[in-house]
Design an enzyme around this catalytic site. Structure first.
Site, PDB file in Angstrom:
ATOM      1  N   VAL A 116       0.806  -1.229   0.000  1.00 27.21           N
ATOM      2  CA  VAL A 116       0.000   0.000   0.000  1.00 27.21           C
ATOM      3  C   VAL A 116       0.840   1.281   0.000  1.00 27.21           C
ATOM      4  CG1 VAL A 116      -2.072  -0.961   1.100  1.00 27.21           C
ATOM      5  CG2 VAL A 116      -0.215  -0.064   2.540  1.00 27.21           C
ATOM      6  N   ASN A 145      -7.246  -0.537   5.600  1.00 29.55           N
ATOM      7  CA  ASN A 145      -7.067  -1.368   6.787  1.00 29.55           C
ATOM      8  C   ASN A 145      -5.605  -1.750   7.039  1.00 29.55           C
ATOM      9  OD1 ASN A 145      -7.839  -3.695   8.759  1.00 29.55           O
ATOM     10  ND2 ASN A 145      -6.723  -4.706   7.104  1.00 29.55           N
ATOM     11  N   SER A 187      -7.130   3.826  15.440  1.00 27.03           N
ATOM     12  CA  SER A 187      -6.731   3.127  16.666  1.00 27.03           C
ATOM     13  C   SER A 187      -6.927   4.094  17.827  1.00 27.03           C
ATOM     14  CB  SER A 187      -5.258   2.732  16.529  1.00 27.03           C
ATOM     15  OG  SER A 187      -4.586   2.802  17.755  1.00 27.03           O
ATOM     16  N   TYR A 193       3.817   4.440  15.380  1.00 29.03           N
ATOM     17  CA  TYR A 193       2.431   4.012  15.138  1.00 29.03           C
ATOM     18  C   TYR A 193       1.449   5.112  15.565  1.00 29.03           C
ATOM     19  CZ  TYR A 193      -1.636   0.809  15.431  1.00 29.03           C
ATOM     20  OH  TYR A 193      -2.856   0.196  15.280  1.00 29.03           O
ATOM     21  N   LYS A 201      -1.277   6.975  13.202  1.00 28.81           N
ATOM     22  CA  LYS A 201      -2.726   6.934  13.433  1.00 28.81           C
ATOM     23  C   LYS A 201      -3.270   8.331  13.741  1.00 28.81           C
ATOM     24  CE  LYS A 201      -3.368   2.467  12.798  1.00 28.81           C
ATOM     25  NZ  LYS A 201      -4.247   1.882  11.786  1.00 28.81           N
ATOM     26  N   ILE A 249      -8.438  -5.495  20.108  1.00 33.23           N
ATOM     27  CA  ILE A 249      -9.084  -6.548  19.314  1.00 33.23           C
ATOM     28  C   ILE A 249      -8.194  -7.785  19.341  1.00 33.23           C
ATOM     29  CG2 ILE A 249      -9.941  -7.175  17.019  1.00 33.23           C
ATOM     30  CD1 ILE A 249     -11.443  -4.785  18.337  1.00 33.23           C
TER      31      ILE A 249
HETATM   32  P1  NDP Z   1      -2.951  -7.982  11.034  1.00 34.97           P
HETATM   33  O1  NDP Z   1      -1.473  -7.955  11.175  1.00 34.97           O
HETATM   34  O2  NDP Z   1      -3.659  -9.278  11.189  1.00 34.97           O
HETATM   35  O3  NDP Z   1      -3.389  -7.374   9.623  1.00 34.97           O
HETATM   36  C1  NDP Z   1      -2.687  -6.386   8.976  1.00 34.97           C
HETATM   37  C2  NDP Z   1      -2.741  -6.682   7.500  1.00 34.97           C
HETATM   38  O4  NDP Z   1      -2.093  -5.615   6.809  1.00 34.97           O
HETATM   39  C3  NDP Z   1      -2.019  -7.981   7.136  1.00 34.97           C
HETATM   40  O5  NDP Z   1      -2.896  -8.808   6.387  1.00 34.97           O
HETATM   41  C4  NDP Z   1      -0.847  -7.529   6.298  1.00 34.97           C
HETATM   42  O6  NDP Z   1      -0.603  -8.359   5.183  1.00 34.97           O
HETATM   43  C5  NDP Z   1      -1.337  -6.191   5.772  1.00 34.97           C
HETATM   44  N1  NDP Z   1      -0.217  -5.335   5.423  1.00 34.97           N
HETATM   45  C6  NDP Z   1       0.851  -4.998   6.177  1.00 34.97           C
HETATM   46  N2  NDP Z   1       1.671  -4.193   5.486  1.00 34.97           N
HETATM   47  C7  NDP Z   1       1.094  -4.030   4.261  1.00 34.97           C
HETATM   48  C8  NDP Z   1       1.468  -3.314   3.105  1.00 34.97           C
HETATM   49  N3  NDP Z   1       2.597  -2.584   3.052  1.00 34.97           N
HETATM   50  N4  NDP Z   1       0.650  -3.377   2.027  1.00 34.97           N
HETATM   51  C9  NDP Z   1      -0.481  -4.119   2.052  1.00 34.97           C
HETATM   52  N5  NDP Z   1      -0.885  -4.813   3.128  1.00 34.97           N
HETATM   53  C10 NDP Z   1      -0.093  -4.764   4.207  1.00 34.97           C
HETATM   54  O7  NDP Z   1      -3.478  -6.914  12.073  1.00 34.97           O
HETATM   55  P2  NDP Z   1      -4.941  -6.406  12.490  1.00 34.97           P
HETATM   56  O8  NDP Z   1      -6.003  -7.104  11.755  1.00 34.97           O
HETATM   57  O9  NDP Z   1      -4.959  -6.399  13.949  1.00 34.97           O
HETATM   58  O10 NDP Z   1      -4.850  -4.877  12.022  1.00 34.97           O
HETATM   59  C11 NDP Z   1      -5.636  -4.343  10.981  1.00 34.97           C
HETATM   60  C12 NDP Z   1      -5.760  -2.845  11.194  1.00 34.97           C
HETATM   61  O11 NDP Z   1      -6.418  -2.595  12.432  1.00 34.97           O
HETATM   62  C13 NDP Z   1      -4.426  -2.110  11.270  1.00 34.97           C
HETATM   63  O12 NDP Z   1      -4.536  -0.864  10.610  1.00 34.97           O
HETATM   64  C14 NDP Z   1      -4.236  -1.899  12.761  1.00 34.97           C
HETATM   65  O13 NDP Z   1      -3.435  -0.784  13.045  1.00 34.97           O
HETATM   66  C15 NDP Z   1      -5.685  -1.673  13.196  1.00 34.97           C
HETATM   67  N6  NDP Z   1      -5.928  -1.875  14.610  1.00 34.97           N
HETATM   68  C16 NDP Z   1      -5.876  -3.136  15.177  1.00 34.97           C
HETATM   69  C17 NDP Z   1      -6.123  -3.289  16.529  1.00 34.97           C
HETATM   70  C18 NDP Z   1      -6.063  -4.620  17.202  1.00 34.97           C
HETATM   71  O14 NDP Z   1      -6.177  -4.653  18.435  1.00 34.97           O
HETATM   72  N7  NDP Z   1      -5.945  -5.730  16.496  1.00 34.97           N
HETATM   73  C19 NDP Z   1      -6.438  -2.148  17.393  1.00 34.97           C
HETATM   74  C20 NDP Z   1      -6.477  -0.892  16.693  1.00 34.97           C
HETATM   75  C21 NDP Z   1      -6.236  -0.781  15.366  1.00 34.97           C
HETATM   76  P3  NDP Z   1       0.431  -9.572   5.213  1.00 34.97           P
HETATM   77  O15 NDP Z   1      -0.104 -10.534   6.266  1.00 34.97           O
HETATM   78  O16 NDP Z   1       0.341 -10.081   3.834  1.00 34.97           O
HETATM   79  O17 NDP Z   1       1.766  -9.017   5.600  1.00 34.97           O
END
Ligand code: NDP
Length: 259
Positions: free
Chosen positions: A67, A94, A147, A160, A164, A193
């Site tokens: 991204v 996301n 976040s 981070y 955010k 989460i």
């Molecule tokens: P995950 O690590 O499970 O998901 C993040 C996803 O982003 C992964 O699938 C990863 O892909 C993808 N990703 C990372 N870098 C890139 C990139 N450069 N280009 C495209 N895709 C990318 O984490 P979460 O589901 O927890 O997080 C999702 C969102 O929610 C984030 O923005 C996070 O900051 C936010 N968030 C999460 C919280 C939580 O408690 N879980 C709390 C607050 C916010 P790949 O696996 O292929 O590397």
């Protein structure tokens, strides 16, 4: 209710392979929308997600796309528009990463990676979605995933938190600039989460965050679905530039000395 009949739309989700993004991609499919998602690693996860989306009777596309790289973002949007023969109606920014270090020890490379992925990635995808939505002339909805760091300083998360906090303000600027095109831009800010990533980072994640969350539990990715679908849909037709806290109240609570 405005959404008695759901029109089939094209929803784009960045970072769809895992966690919240994967659950959101499936939720858009369940709501009857075609879905395109980007990912960076684990092609097997992308392949299984395409199959799971298509099992819901809609079309799917999963494309490797960093991204934070303009050329890859353009290629992702081009491929989606070619496959689905329409401009995107919905974008969810996301994709996000975290690194952990106190400010004085934070590496430049970590700072760059986090800002590039979280903040620049949101900018590049929003700009591209916005251009195509404007050209198609049918409006659209963009939801950025924020976040608690949108408004609070978390320990050891300087990069981070900056990213955010940037998304919080970017959401407002984009909403103001794109409003006259009928494009709404909002943010969903999740609390704690539980998923593969957060448990790997802190094995006692559920217990420690439940204890300080007013609703006395951690959230799941399913808790994020309703708010995102609301902001992406017609029931939020007059809502733009807002951040919706989906956090069980944890970031509303003041840090108050014990009595
Ligand atoms: P995950 O690590 O499970 O998901 C993040 C996803 O982003 C992964 O699938 C990863 O892909 C993808 N990703 C990372 N870098 C890139 C990139 N450069 N280009 C495209 N895709 C990318 O984490 P979460 O589901 O927890 O997080 C999702 C969102 O929610 C984030 O923005 C996070 O900051 C936010 N968030 C999460 C919280 C939580 O408690 N879980 C709390 C607050 C916010 P790949 O696996 O292929 O590397």
């Amino acid at each position: 209710m405005r959404e008695g009949i759901v029109m089939r739309k094209l929803a784009l989700v960045t970072g769809g392979n895992t966690g919240i993004g994967r659950v959101l991609a499936l939720a858009f499919a369940k709501a009857g929308h075609d879905v395109a998602f980007s990912w960076v690693s684990r092609p097997d996860m992308a392949e299984s997600l395409v199959a799971e989306i298509e099992a819901r009777g809609v079309s799917a596309m999963g494309l490797p796309c960093d991204v934070g790289v303009e050329a890859e973002v353009l290629a992702f949007f081009d491929a989606a528009e070619r496959q689905f023969e329409r401009a995107p109606d919905i974008l969810v920014n996301n994709a996000g990463i975290q690194t952990w270090a106190p400010l004085l020890d934070l590496d430049e490379s970590d700072w760059d990676a986090v800002i590039r992925t979280n903040l620049k990635g949101t900018f590049l995808n929003t700009r591209e979605a916005g251009r195509r939505m404007v050209a198609a002339g049918k409006g659209g909805a963009i939801v950025n995933i924020g976040s608690g760091c949108n408004k609070l300083a978390f320990p050891n998360l300087v990069d981070y938190t900056a990213s955010k906090g940037g998304i919080e303000q970017f959401t407002k600027s984009a909403a103001v600039e794109l409003g006259h095109h009928g494009i709404r831009v909002n943010c969903v800010a999740p609390g704690a989460i539980i998923n593969e990533r957060t448990v790997a980072e802190a094995p006692d994640y559920a217990a420690s965050w439940s204890a300080i969350t007013p609703l006395r539990r951690v959230g799941t990715a399913d808790d994020i679905v309703g708010p995102v679908l609301f902001l992406a849909g017609e029931n939020a037709a007059f809502v733009t530039g807002q951040t919706l806290w989906v956090d069980g109240g944890v970031f509303t609570q003041a840090n108050w000395p014990q009595r």
